[in-house]
Design an enzyme around this catalytic site. Structure first.
Site, PDB file in Angstrom:
ATOM      1  N   HIS A  12       0.828  -1.211   0.000  1.00 22.90           N
ATOM      2  CA  HIS A  12       0.000   0.000   0.000  1.00 22.90           C
ATOM      3  C   HIS A  12       0.856   1.252   0.000  1.00 22.90           C
ATOM      4  CE1 HIS A  12       0.652  -1.183   4.216  1.00 22.90           C
ATOM      5  NE2 HIS A  12       0.682   0.107   4.501  1.00 22.90           N
ATOM      6  N   HIS A  37       0.571   5.297   1.261  1.00 15.93           N
ATOM      7  CA  HIS A  37      -0.170   6.291   2.038  1.00 15.93           C
ATOM      8  C   HIS A  37      -0.090   7.627   1.301  1.00 15.93           C
ATOM      9  CE1 HIS A  37      -0.096   4.084   6.032  1.00 15.93           C
ATOM     10  NE2 HIS A  37       0.954   3.507   5.469  1.00 15.93           N
TER      11      HIS A  37
HETATM   12  P1  5GP Z   1       1.655   0.453   7.609  1.00 13.75           P
HETATM   13  O1  5GP Z   1       1.520  -1.039   7.388  1.00 13.75           O
HETATM   14  O2  5GP Z   1       2.079   1.196   6.372  1.00 13.75           O
HETATM   15  O3  5GP Z   1       2.582   0.749   8.764  1.00 13.75           O
HETATM   16  O4  5GP Z   1       0.256   1.018   8.036  1.00 13.75           O
HETATM   17  C1  5GP Z   1      -0.952   0.405   7.691  1.00 13.75           C
HETATM   18  C2  5GP Z   1      -2.071   1.400   7.810  1.00 13.75           C
HETATM   19  O5  5GP Z   1      -3.297   0.704   7.633  1.00 13.75           O
HETATM   20  C3  5GP Z   1      -2.148   2.093   9.184  1.00 13.75           C
HETATM   21  O6  5GP Z   1      -2.048   3.493   8.993  1.00 13.75           O
HETATM   22  C4  5GP Z   1      -3.516   1.666   9.731  1.00 13.75           C
HETATM   23  O7  5GP Z   1      -4.193   2.710  10.410  1.00 13.75           O
HETATM   24  C5  5GP Z   1      -4.270   1.242   8.494  1.00 13.75           C
HETATM   25  N1  5GP Z   1      -5.256   0.192   8.735  1.00 13.75           N
HETATM   26  C6  5GP Z   1      -5.081  -0.942   9.462  1.00 13.75           C
HETATM   27  N2  5GP Z   1      -6.200  -1.682   9.477  1.00 13.75           N
HETATM   28  C7  5GP Z   1      -7.118  -1.008   8.758  1.00 13.75           C
HETATM   29  C8  5GP Z   1      -8.486  -1.272   8.418  1.00 13.75           C
HETATM   30  O8  5GP Z   1      -9.084  -2.280   8.774  1.00 13.75           O
HETATM   31  N3  5GP Z   1      -9.118  -0.331   7.654  1.00 13.75           N
HETATM   32  C9  5GP Z   1      -8.498   0.808   7.232  1.00 13.75           C
HETATM   33  N4  5GP Z   1      -9.206   1.656   6.488  1.00 13.75           N
HETATM   34  N5  5GP Z   1      -7.201   1.084   7.529  1.00 13.75           N
HETATM   35  C10 5GP Z   1      -6.522   0.197   8.281  1.00 13.75           C
END
Ligand code: 5GP
Ligand code: ZN
Length: 135
Positions: free
Chosen positions: A99, A101
């Protein structure tokens, strides 16, 4: 990696509609939705529907398409949130599904996950609608 729908992957469940999200945009291969713990309002995640762990495992064309979708959404998100800049982060410490951001920014130094706060589903739905109106 490589499965279309990994049973225990939260982003695969979002991609297949098994769990809800505040959707911003979607095409055959990618989906964009609001992060539930936004750094700033309008914080958007863009993911491939196909499960790969990191963006760097995508093929050249898919990698380009993921960034192209991010490019295409950045203007509407910025406009909807009346933000000064748009920030981009690739991290992946929390969710092992590729993903990007996209984060609306108004001041230097805002692009930090230490600022992220849980948002209400109704507020996310409202913001997603506001962004979709700019597409
Ligand atoms: P990273 O893996 O890049 O550190 O962050 C993953 C992002 O996914 C986080 O900012 C978190 O808030 C978001 N996230 C985790 N679970 C969910 C979910 O079920 N729904 C949504 N919309 N975002 C999520
Ligand atoms: Zn997945």
């Amino acid at each position: 990696m490589g499965n279309d729908d990994m049973d225990d992957c939260i982003f695969c469940m979002i991609a297949s509609g098994k769990i809800p999200c505040a959707k911003v945009a979607e095409d055959d291969s990618f989906i964009a939705f609001l992060d539930i713990n936004p750094i700033n309002p309008g914080h958007t995640l863009i993911i491939p529907k196909k499960h790969v762990e990191t963006v760097f495992e995508l093929g050249k064309e898919e990698f380009g398409s993921l960034f192209e979708m991010s490019r295409r959404l950045s203007g509407p998100i910025q406009k909807a949130m009346a933000a000064k800049k748009m920030g981009v982060v690739i991290e992946g410490f929390l969710v092992p599904h590729a993903h990007i951001h996209l984060v609306p920014l108004n001041h230097g130094g805002e692009l930090s996950f230490s600022r992220a706060k849980k948002a209400e589903a109704k507020d996310l739905a409202m913001i997603a609608e506001r962004i979709r109106q700019q597409l």
